[in-house]
Design an enzyme around this catalytic site. Structure first.
Site, mmCIF file in Angstrom:
data_model
loop_
_atom_site.group_PDB
_atom_site.id
_atom_site.type_symbol
_atom_site.label_atom_id
_atom_site.label_comp_id
_atom_site.label_asym_id
_atom_site.label_seq_id
_atom_site.Cartn_x
_atom_site.Cartn_y
_atom_site.Cartn_z
ATOM 1 N N LEU A 208 0.721 -1.124 0.182
ATOM 2 C CA LEU A 208 -0.064 -0.212 -0.047
ATOM 3 C C LEU A 208 0.631 1.534 0.106
ATOM 4 C CD1 LEU A 208 -2.672 -1.071 2.550
ATOM 5 C CD2 LEU A 208 -3.156 -0.880 0.437
ATOM 6 N N HIS A 209 0.437 2.260 -0.736
ATOM 7 C CA HIS A 209 1.272 3.449 -0.777
ATOM 8 C C HIS A 209 0.604 4.766 -1.352
ATOM 9 C CE1 HIS A 209 1.920 2.601 -5.055
ATOM 10 N NE2 HIS A 209 2.132 3.871 -5.129
ATOM 11 N N ARG A 210 -0.653 4.528 -2.022
ATOM 12 C CA ARG A 210 -1.433 5.587 -2.455
ATOM 13 C C ARG A 210 -2.109 6.501 -1.219
ATOM 14 N NH1 ARG A 210 -0.566 5.487 -7.973
ATOM 15 N NH2 ARG A 210 -0.551 3.556 -8.831
ATOM 16 N N ARG A 243 6.481 5.901 3.311
ATOM 17 C CA ARG A 243 5.415 6.988 3.684
ATOM 18 C C ARG A 243 4.334 5.929 4.450
ATOM 19 N NH1 ARG A 243 2.939 9.984 0.217
ATOM 20 N NH2 ARG A 243 0.848 9.709 1.043
ATOM 21 N N ASP A 282 -2.088 -1.484 -4.209
ATOM 22 C CA ASP A 282 -2.801 -0.340 -4.875
ATOM 23 C C ASP A 282 -1.661 0.188 -5.920
ATOM 24 O OD1 ASP A 282 -0.777 1.038 -3.236
ATOM 25 O OD2 ASP A 282 -2.213 1.757 -1.974
#
Length: 364
Positions: A208-210, A243, A282
């Protein structure tokens, strides 16, 4: 002919590796073709970029602009200033950009203002979601590009609808798959495989990073909790993007079957993907790799710029809809996933087609 190749972020390195190799092969065959590799430094963590040069046999960049992080505007401006100076000191005939990261857009703008041709690899893809920074990068880049190298006929249609001339568009296939095909036999077990005693088709991988998934704490916590619950006792391996790591540290998500790792290199990560029961992500690029490796993929987004992975491949879109996620898990755990096929020209030869076209365009 002198080509400046731009790379700035993790997905770029997978895409430039086969292109560099194809250029070297052309040069060995007697063509007057040379390249200079510029790393913008958009990804500067060794786990996100450095290991890729070693694993994928990419030559070290001729220069690293070392832009690093910042706001969208700060990063874009930093790349543009650095790349403008680079082109002034090292003129070229063509700037080749790949993908849809900030470096792609910023270097395209600088190149065109300097009167230099631009070739865009992976041109024409669209999600239709203007909330994604990548969508803006795609639109700006394709509005300025001279030569468009596409991964699908859908991308061709997108470009034609924008008024791009047919003779500027070249359907070549997917360079990401070139890299996968070349390295599939080299994939290696990550340390977590032995540590957790993982077995093929008996664990899940999540990335996940969006911003839509990771920037709001309650949304992130709810999403991960549902995935862990639906996964029952299956180990869930989560290589954590920097992030995302900052957010996770404050959420106290202590589940016995959820295992965080640092970002993995290309060979280790794709080993995990290849032998996973399924992947939740994502990321657009991962949906391409899962399609080619025939691994079920659940995309935690409302849309995709790679519709062929859903229409032809092993991917489905569920967004953050809990009912869709639950239905996807039901099919996955029941071994009732749809049969996927490999899209046209995703055959490992895209980079060769690109360099063939370039030598024809520039009459080398």
């Amino acid at each position: 002919m002198n080509i400046t190749i731009v790379a700035g972020a993790r997905p770029n390195f997978m895409k430039i590796a086969p292109i560099i190799e194809a250029i070297k092969q052309k040069k060995s065959a007697g063509f007057n073709i040379n390249f200079r590799l510029v790393h913008t430094g958009q990804h500067y963590d060794k786990n996100l970029s450095g290991t890729f040069f070693e694993e994928l046999n990419i030559p070290l960049p001729d220069i690293n602009l070392e832009v690093k992080s910042g706001t969208q505007a700060e990063q874009t401006a930093g790349i543009m200033v650095g790349f403008e100076e680079e082109l002034a000191q090292n003129p070229c005939d063509l700037v080749l950009v790949v993908g849809d990261v900030t470096s792609t857009m910023a270097c395209t703008i600088v190149s065109k203002k300097a009167g230099i041709d631009v070739a865009h690899v992976e041109a024409g893809i669209r999600s239709g979601d203007m909330r994604m920074p990548e969508e803006i990068n795609r639109i700006v880049t394709d509005s300025l590009t001279d030569y468009f190298f596409t991964t699908s006929t859908r991308a061709n249609e997108n470009l034609l609808n924008l008024g791009v001339k047919p003779e500027q568009i070249f359907f070549v296939g997917n360079v990401m798959i070139d890299t996968l095909r070349k390295n599939e036999h080299r994939l290696k077990q990550p340390e977590v495989w032995q540590t957790l005693n993982l077995k093929p088709k008996n664990y899940l991988v999540i990335t996940l990073h969006r911003p839509s998934n990771v920037d709001e704490e309650n949304q992130l916590k709810s999403l991960i909790t549902q995935i862990v619950t639906l996964g029952k006792d299956l180990p869930i391996i989560f290589p954590v993007h920097p992030r995302t790591k900052k957010l996770l540290e404050g959420l106290s998500l202590n589940f016995k079957n959820l295992h965080y790792t640092n970002p993995l290199g290309y060979l280790e990560f794709n080993y995990l993907v290849k032998y996973a029961l399924g992947v939740l992500t994502d990321s657009g690029g991962i949906t391409e790799e899962t399609t080619v490796m025939n691994v079920p993929c659940i995309t935690l987004r409302e849309n995709t710029e790679r519709p062929e992975t859903c229409e032809i491949g092993t991917n489905i879109l569920v967004g953050s809809d809990s009912k869709k996620i639950e239905a996807a898990f039901k099919n996955l755990l029941a071994n009732n996933w749809k049969a996927g096929k490999i899209p046209e020209l995703w055959d490992g030869q895209a980079a060769t087609r690109i360099t063939d076209h370039l030598t024809e365009i520039y009459e080398l």
